[in-house]
Design an enzyme around this catalytic site. Structure first.
Site, PDB file in Angstrom:
ATOM      1  N   LEU A  31      43.288  17.290  13.688  1.00 17.62           N
ATOM      2  CA  LEU A  31      43.943  17.655  12.425  1.00 17.62           C
ATOM      3  C   LEU A  31      45.370  17.124  12.319  1.00 17.62           C
ATOM      4  CD1 LEU A  31      42.685  21.345  12.245  1.00 17.62           C
ATOM      5  CD2 LEU A  31      41.661  19.301  11.234  1.00 17.62           C
ATOM      6  N   GLU A  33      48.771  16.765   9.030  1.00 17.79           N
ATOM      7  CA  GLU A  33      49.344  17.435   7.852  1.00 17.79           C
ATOM      8  C   GLU A  33      48.477  17.260   6.605  1.00 17.79           C
ATOM      9  OE1 GLU A  33      52.135  19.429   7.159  1.00 17.79           O
ATOM     10  OE2 GLU A  33      52.173  19.692   9.328  1.00 17.79           O
ATOM     11  N   HIS A  35      45.129  17.402   6.504  1.00 17.28           N
ATOM     12  CA  HIS A  35      44.178  18.523   6.574  1.00 17.28           C
ATOM     13  C   HIS A  35      44.886  19.844   6.266  1.00 17.28           C
ATOM     14  CE1 HIS A  35      42.334  15.651   9.635  1.00 17.28           C
ATOM     15  NE2 HIS A  35      41.332  15.839   8.800  1.00 17.28           N
ATOM     16  N   GLY A 145      40.217  15.875   0.114  1.00 18.45           N
ATOM     17  CA  GLY A 145      41.398  15.037  -0.080  1.00 18.45           C
ATOM     18  C   GLY A 145      41.093  13.808  -0.919  1.00 18.45           C
TER      19      GLY A 145
HETATM   20  P1  AMP Z   1      38.266  14.165   7.806  1.00 17.22           P
HETATM   21  O1  AMP Z   1      38.576  15.070   8.958  1.00 17.22           O
HETATM   22  O2  AMP Z   1      38.869  12.801   7.925  1.00 17.22           O
HETATM   23  O3  AMP Z   1      36.800  14.150   7.452  1.00 17.22           O
HETATM   24  O4  AMP Z   1      39.005  14.799   6.552  1.00 17.22           O
HETATM   25  C1  AMP Z   1      38.739  16.128   6.145  1.00 17.22           C
HETATM   26  C2  AMP Z   1      39.308  16.333   4.777  1.00 17.22           C
HETATM   27  O5  AMP Z   1      40.719  16.102   4.798  1.00 17.22           O
HETATM   28  C3  AMP Z   1      38.718  15.362   3.724  1.00 17.22           C
HETATM   29  O6  AMP Z   1      38.537  16.054   2.507  1.00 17.22           O
HETATM   30  C4  AMP Z   1      39.797  14.319   3.622  1.00 17.22           C
HETATM   31  O7  AMP Z   1      39.806  13.664   2.365  1.00 17.22           O
HETATM   32  C5  AMP Z   1      41.049  15.155   3.802  1.00 17.22           C
HETATM   33  N1  AMP Z   1      42.166  14.307   4.244  1.00 17.22           N
HETATM   34  C6  AMP Z   1      42.174  13.440   5.289  1.00 17.22           C
HETATM   35  N2  AMP Z   1      43.342  12.791   5.353  1.00 17.22           N
HETATM   36  C7  AMP Z   1      44.099  13.248   4.314  1.00 17.22           C
HETATM   37  C8  AMP Z   1      45.412  12.939   3.831  1.00 17.22           C
HETATM   38  N3  AMP Z   1      46.201  12.045   4.428  1.00 17.22           N
HETATM   39  N4  AMP Z   1      45.850  13.610   2.743  1.00 17.22           N
HETATM   40  C9  AMP Z   1      45.058  14.527   2.111  1.00 17.22           C
HETATM   41  N5  AMP Z   1      43.817  14.852   2.528  1.00 17.22           N
HETATM   42  C10 AMP Z   1      43.336  14.223   3.609  1.00 17.22           C
END
Ligand code: AMP
Length: 281
Positions: A31, A33, A35, A145
């Protein structure tokens, strides 16, 4: 904070008080910022917050990418406990996909271009696990995100088509101070590659400035973006796209809204980023 693997126990905790609203934040862990921005909004908008941490094998079309995906469960749990999260689901792959598993969710047209074209099977894995998460948690709100713009469009379509009774909340992309979009994959960049990775943001900024100054031709904007990225030796463009934000069909001219998105390998790390633009001309 309850940390559970088994679905039966998760459901018991979820339904302790049926009157409480739940927000769900699906993640693959490691995780950052980005997330946490989703978690914080979920905390503000719901009585209870659930987070899933699962590196979903079904959405990786490349086994090396799956193996190299960064993981640190204890660190993740400490971060979520500090945010006041109520429930974390950490299933094993065998729990998510038991023997004889054979049911998948497939969203059709909008999974074909962009990430879907470059990563065959990726979205089938995403929609299947997300549908399972929606069924297991039965949340009132779910948080995703904008960083994963096509994922947002695909899950929105799935939630509508399959009548999931929930509200989808989309949060803006959180960036490092120098503009690099936060991503678990950034941890795999060498210091030199980390510096070169800024080309994604620089290209998007250039594209945005061109749109604001009146340029509407996608070909011109993409050419300017390529000029920024191509001279960088470590960087290899997988795709650059200018598309309708809902259908994800490529557009030749930007009229009103467009999604400018890209995937770029920096060394062997595949990074994605995007920006939504609005033409006032
Ligand atoms: P992940 O762990 O990469 O599958 O991401 C989990 C959630 O966090 C997804 O909805 C992503 O779009 C969101 N997310 C990942 N990176 C970011 C970021 N830099 N800013 C905002 N949301 C993010």
């Amino acid at each position: 904070m309850n940390v559970v693997e088994h679905i039966e126990l998760l459901r018991k905790i979820r339904w302790q008080n049926p009157l409480e609203n739940w927000g769900l934040v699906p993640t693959m862990g490691f995780l950052h910022e980005g997330h946490l921005s989703l978690v914080r909004l979920a905390k503000m908008e719901n009585d209870r917050v659930g987070v899933s941490i699962f590196v979903n094998p079904a959405q990786f079309n490349n086994s090396a990418d799956l193996e190299k995906y960064p993981r640190n469960l204890q660190r993740d749990l400490d971060m979520l406990a500090a945010e006041g999260v109520d429930l974390v689901w950490t299933p094993t792959p065998e729990m998510a996909y038991p023997d004889n598993f054979q049911t998948y969710v497939n969203v059709e047209d909008i999974t074909q271009p962009l990430e879907g074209e470059k990563r065959p099977g990726h979205f089938r894995g995403v929609t299947t696990i997300v549908a399972k998460l929606f069924n297991v948690f039965q949340p009132q709100r779910v948080y995703f995100g904008q960083k994963d713009a096509q994922q947002v469009a695909v899950i929105r379509r799935m939630a509508t088509d399959l009548n999931f009774n929930l509200e989808m909340v989309v949060c803006p992309t959180v960036r490092e101070a120098d503009g690099l979009a936060m991503s678990s994959r950034n941890a795999r960049l060498s210091p030199e590659a980390r510096q070169d990775a800024l080309c994604l943001y620089r290209a998007l900024q250039t594209a945005e400035a061109l749109v604001q100054s009146g340029e509407q031709r996608a070909s011109k904007i993409i050419a300017a973006m390529r000029e920024i990225i191509e001279p960088i030796e470590r960087a290899n463009i997988d795709y650059i796209s200018i598309a309708d934000p809902e259908t994800l069909a490529e557009v030749a001219e930007i009229r009103q809204h467009a999604l400018i998105s890209m995937a770029v390998f920096v060394d062997d790390v595949r990074l994605i980023d995007n920006v939504l633009v609005e033409s006032k001309f």
